[in-house]
Design an enzyme around this catalytic site. Structure first.
Site, mmCIF file in Angstrom:
data_model
loop_
_atom_site.group_PDB
_atom_site.id
_atom_site.type_symbol
_atom_site.label_atom_id
_atom_site.label_comp_id
_atom_site.label_asym_id
_atom_site.label_seq_id
_atom_site.Cartn_x
_atom_site.Cartn_y
_atom_site.Cartn_z
ATOM 1 N N GLY A 107 17.642 -34.603 -31.779
ATOM 2 C CA GLY A 107 16.439 -34.476 -30.957
ATOM 3 C C GLY A 107 15.774 -35.816 -30.687
ATOM 4 O O GLY A 107 14.876 -35.928 -29.849
ATOM 5 N N ARG A 108 16.195 -36.813 -31.433
ATOM 6 C CA ARG A 108 15.613 -38.140 -31.218
ATOM 7 C C ARG A 108 16.611 -39.236 -31.588
ATOM 8 O O ARG A 108 16.239 -40.315 -32.011
ATOM 9 C CB ARG A 108 14.359 -38.298 -32.053
ATOM 10 C CG ARG A 108 14.618 -37.997 -33.522
ATOM 11 C CD ARG A 108 13.492 -38.476 -34.324
ATOM 12 N NE ARG A 108 13.612 -37.994 -35.681
ATOM 13 C CZ ARG A 108 12.893 -38.447 -36.655
ATOM 14 N NH1 ARG A 108 12.016 -39.381 -36.439
ATOM 15 N NH2 ARG A 108 13.029 -37.974 -37.863
ATOM 16 N N LYS A 128 18.003 -43.954 -33.942
ATOM 17 C CA LYS A 128 17.138 -42.831 -34.322
ATOM 18 C C LYS A 128 15.707 -43.200 -33.930
ATOM 19 O O LYS A 128 15.184 -44.206 -34.410
ATOM 20 C CB LYS A 128 17.255 -42.638 -35.841
ATOM 21 C CG LYS A 128 16.650 -41.364 -36.375
ATOM 22 C CD LYS A 128 17.060 -41.193 -37.830
ATOM 23 C CE LYS A 128 16.257 -40.131 -38.533
ATOM 24 N NZ LYS A 128 16.601 -40.024 -39.950
ATOM 25 N N ASP A 140 8.838 -35.396 -29.846
ATOM 26 C CA ASP A 140 8.640 -36.479 -28.866
ATOM 27 C C ASP A 140 9.824 -37.456 -28.815
ATOM 28 O O ASP A 140 9.806 -38.420 -28.050
ATOM 29 C CB ASP A 140 7.344 -37.241 -29.170
ATOM 30 C CG ASP A 140 7.374 -37.908 -30.544
ATOM 31 O OD1 ASP A 140 8.410 -37.808 -31.254
ATOM 32 O OD2 ASP A 140 6.366 -38.538 -30.919
ATOM 33 N N ARG A 191 21.395 -46.523 -37.286
ATOM 34 C CA ARG A 191 22.073 -45.952 -38.447
ATOM 35 C C ARG A 191 23.582 -45.998 -38.215
ATOM 36 O O ARG A 191 24.059 -45.733 -37.118
ATOM 37 C CB ARG A 191 21.599 -44.512 -38.607
ATOM 38 C CG ARG A 191 22.331 -43.720 -39.642
ATOM 39 C CD ARG A 191 21.557 -42.495 -40.022
ATOM 40 N NE ARG A 191 21.649 -41.440 -39.025
ATOM 41 C CZ ARG A 191 20.988 -40.286 -39.124
ATOM 42 N NH1 ARG A 191 20.167 -40.079 -40.134
ATOM 43 N NH2 ARG A 191 21.117 -39.357 -38.209
ATOM 44 N N ARG A 198 28.255 -32.901 -39.396
ATOM 45 C CA ARG A 198 27.502 -32.225 -40.453
ATOM 46 C C ARG A 198 28.025 -30.809 -40.606
ATOM 47 O O ARG A 198 28.717 -30.303 -39.706
ATOM 48 C CB ARG A 198 26.017 -32.119 -40.041
ATOM 49 C CG ARG A 198 25.418 -33.418 -39.575
ATOM 50 C CD ARG A 198 24.405 -33.169 -38.445
ATOM 51 N NE ARG A 198 23.975 -34.442 -37.866
ATOM 52 C CZ ARG A 198 22.896 -35.107 -38.247
ATOM 53 N NH1 ARG A 198 22.111 -34.608 -39.172
ATOM 54 N NH2 ARG A 198 22.588 -36.251 -37.701
ATOM 55 N N ASP A 266 22.129 -29.063 -41.888
ATOM 56 C CA ASP A 266 22.235 -30.087 -40.837
ATOM 57 C C ASP A 266 22.076 -31.492 -41.428
ATOM 58 O O ASP A 266 22.311 -32.481 -40.743
ATOM 59 C CB ASP A 266 21.191 -29.859 -39.733
ATOM 60 C CG ASP A 266 19.789 -29.699 -40.272
ATOM 61 O OD1 ASP A 266 19.576 -28.814 -41.114
ATOM 62 O OD2 ASP A 266 18.899 -30.473 -39.874
ATOM 63 N N ASN A 267 21.713 -31.577 -42.696
ATOM 64 C CA ASN A 267 21.620 -32.884 -43.356
ATOM 65 C C ASN A 267 22.711 -33.027 -44.413
ATOM 66 O O ASN A 267 22.547 -33.767 -45.389
ATOM 67 C CB ASN A 267 20.250 -33.049 -44.015
ATOM 68 C CG ASN A 267 19.138 -33.151 -42.988
ATOM 69 O OD1 ASN A 267 19.374 -33.513 -41.840
ATOM 70 N ND2 ASN A 267 17.927 -32.824 -43.393
HETATM 71 P P1 AMP Z 1 15.278 -33.946 -39.685
HETATM 72 O O1 AMP Z 1 14.162 -33.294 -40.394
HETATM 73 O O2 AMP Z 1 15.032 -35.393 -39.371
HETATM 74 O O3 AMP Z 1 16.591 -33.719 -40.336
HETATM 75 O O4 AMP Z 1 15.349 -33.251 -38.259
HETATM 76 C C1 AMP Z 1 15.544 -31.873 -38.063
HETATM 77 C C2 AMP Z 1 15.690 -31.601 -36.582
HETATM 78 O O5 AMP Z 1 14.476 -31.930 -35.898
HETATM 79 C C3 AMP Z 1 16.760 -32.399 -35.893
HETATM 80 O O6 AMP Z 1 17.307 -31.602 -34.880
HETATM 81 C C4 AMP Z 1 15.994 -33.568 -35.311
HETATM 82 O O7 AMP Z 1 16.654 -34.159 -34.223
HETATM 83 C C5 AMP Z 1 14.715 -32.901 -34.900
HETATM 84 N N1 AMP Z 1 13.591 -33.840 -34.839
HETATM 85 C C6 AMP Z 1 12.974 -34.431 -35.890
HETATM 86 N N2 AMP Z 1 11.988 -35.242 -35.458
HETATM 87 C C7 AMP Z 1 11.979 -35.187 -34.108
HETATM 88 C C8 AMP Z 1 11.189 -35.800 -33.077
HETATM 89 N N3 AMP Z 1 10.210 -36.639 -33.353
HETATM 90 N N4 AMP Z 1 11.487 -35.481 -31.798
HETATM 91 C C9 AMP Z 1 12.466 -34.621 -31.500
HETATM 92 N N5 AMP Z 1 13.236 -34.008 -32.413
HETATM 93 C C10 AMP Z 1 13.002 -34.282 -33.702
HETATM 94 MG MG MG Z 2 18.413 -34.251 -40.037
#
Ligand code: AMP
Ligand code: MG
Length: 503
Positions: A107-108, A128, A140, A191, A198, A266-267
């Site tokens: 998402g980012r 990222k 965002d 990164r 994943r 997903d992680n």
């Molecule tokens: P994470 O908690 O970083 O593993 O992210 C979980 C999901 O939320 C993933 O699909 C990320 O791409 C999405 N995500 C986290 N932060 C953002 C952000 N600021 N904008 C868009 N997507 C996000």
């Molecule tokens: Mg993640």
């Protein structure tokens, strides 16, 4: 089972190429449903905060970029992708805190390219915080400075500790504010991973039909070659390898007191590398029930819960791969279960190997599990610091006194059993062995928080000092130095009790 080439290993000397092989974009050859073309959002004034030069050299960051700070800042903000390398975002699904989300994805984040290194390995180079993608949902697409620096420091510390991890290649500030709990400086992390596949990528592909899933399995096996001695269909061989890598990884986390914090599927990587340093933390005082993440209300990802959670994640991977295991559903299910059920045993083996090494033991003996458990009990009962507790063993070979002072009278009996188990090993060699297995410095939460606070105020000295000190985690820091100060456990008023995701 052989581990694929990872970034935690050093590049063999002489393997550096004089001409840079071109970066690739093999992910694009996978079915379209698995990725989307994206662009950086156009950071207004990118500035390079950190560039990991040795890693850049290994990845052969395209010349003449590597010598030009401004060009690097533009490149690592996503403003100037390599010609012919349209960046892409990957689709994935995932179980977040146990609940299935069918469509997550980068998402980012965006893949800038895959660096094919002179030693024959290939690594994803991903930004990222570089802007929204079709998978952003309501986010965002940006990242704030604090989490970017946290990931940089902790990922590099993990690598220095010898634990499989994604790496940090660069960090830039964007010149643009991001809105979180307040207005914060925006930043982008570069990164590097041996792949960004994943468990969640397979969960996503499983929803797209067998053909897509099969293509992804083939791709994963190309990116992470297996030992040929494993039998069975490709999906089973992949599953077995991932079970093994994850068991090994989590055992290594336990060996340094690391709490990932968000072990969602997903992680959880296919490569067995640690990924996504959000609300993660290294324990100070040893407490197996410890939880740091402020979003982990149920303690799902507590320190001691990490092995069963990784096991659970492997069952999710097996479920996703099920259609490819056998035409006969029953038989496929049995194969999946058999593979997943090897997790506890594999974990136990890896755990014993890690902790026997921390105790300086010659190999793994039948009573070693008890000896380890008893030492951990001593640490817990005394409320001792995990890292310094283990490190102090190197000074406790001659007499039980140092251990008795830090862990109490019960440590004397344990010390006698330990010495007996060690046998007649020469003390100097043993002390060296213990020092090589037990770090003096880990990224302490209070130091990481202080580093972030200073950086948000424009002072990056602590960021650089932390990085420098964490690069040699097994060395004894010189008394009176900054490195020694950074290694020390927190005073009671400095203890950090919760970490925030701060995405
Ligand atoms: P994470 O908690 O970083 O593993 O992210 C979980 C999901 O939320 C993933 O699909 C990320 O791409 C999405 N995500 C986290 N932060 C953002 C952000 N600021 N904008 C868009 N997507 C996000
Ligand atoms: Mg993640």
């Amino acid at each position: 089972m052989t581990r694929p080439s990872t970034l935690t290993e050093d590049l063999p000397t002489g393997a550096r190429a004089t001409t840079a092989p071109a970066w690739e974009m093999s992910y694009r050859s996978l079915p379209q449903v698995l990725h989307s073309a994206v662009q950086g959002y156009g950071a207004s004034a990118p500035e390079l905060l950190a560039y990991n030069e040795p890693l850049g050299e290994r990845l052969t960051v395209p010349a003449p970029l590597a010598d030009d700070q401004a060009a690097l800042a533009q490149f690592f903000s996503g403003n100037t992708p390599l010609p012919g390398h349209e960046p892409l975002a990957m689709a994935y699904a995932g179980h977040q805190f146990g609940g299935f989300v069918p469509r997550l994805g980068d998402g980012r984040a965006m893949l800038l390219g895959e660096a094919a290194t002179p030693d024959g390995a290939r690594f994803d180079v991903q930004l990222k915080g570089s802007g929204t993608t079709p998978y952003s949902r309501r986010g965002d697409g940006r990242a704030a400075l604090g989490p970017v620096l946290r990931e940089y420091v902790v990922a590099e510390a993990m690598a220095a500790l010898g634990i499989p991890t994604t790496r940090a290649l660069a960090a830039v500030t964007t010149g643009d504010p991001v809105l979180r709990e307040g207005v914060l400086p925006g930043a982008i992390l570069t990164r590097v991973a041996s792949s960004h596949l994943r468990v969640g990528t397979f969960q996503f592909a499983a929803q797209c039909g067998d053909e897509v899933l099969e293509a992804l399995v083939d791709y994963a096996l190309q990116r992470h070659p297996l030992d040929t001695s494993v039998d069975g269909p490709p999906a089973l061989r992949l599953l077995t390898a991932v079970v093994d890598r994850q068991a090994d990884l989590v055992a290594q986390w336990m060996g340094v007191g690391f709490i990932h914090g968000v072990m969602n599927t997903d992680n959880c990587t296919i490569s067995g590398e640690t990924i996504d340093y959000g609300p993660c933390a290294f324990m100070d005082q040893y407490d197996p029930a410890q939880v740091f993440s402020s979003i982990d209300h149920m303690g799902r990802y507590a320190f001691s819960n990490q092995p069963p959670i990784a096991h659970w994640n492997m069952a999710v991977l097996a479920q996703a791969l099920l259609p490819l295991l056998d035409a006969d559903e029953e038989r496929g299910l049995q194969m999946a279960q058999d593979a997943v059920n090897t997790f506890p045993e594999r974990f136990e083996k890896a755990y014993l190997r890690v902790f026997c090494s921390k105790l300086g033991l010659p190999g793994v003996g039948s009573e070693d599990a008890q000896l380890i458990a008893d030492f951990l009990d001593l640490l817990e009962a005394a409320g001792a610091d995990f890292t310094t507790g283990f490190r102090s063993l190197a000074n406790g070979l001659e007499s039980p006194e140092p251990l008795q002072t830090s862990l109490g009278a019960e440590a004397v009996g344990w010390h006698a059993r330990w010495l007996e188990r060690l046998g007649a090993t020469e003390k100097t060699a043993l002390s060296t062995k213990l020092r090589a297995a037990n770090p003096t410095i880990i990224p302490r939460n209070h130091r990481v928080e202080a580093m972030i606070a200073a950086a948000v105020d424009g002072d990056f000295s602590l960021f650089h000092a932390l990085n420098a000190a964490l690069a040699t985690p097994f060395a004894d820091p010189e008394p009176g130095t900054e490195a020694e100060r950074l290694a020390q456990p927190p005073r009671s008023d400095e203890v950090v009790h919760a970490t925030f995701c701060g995405t």
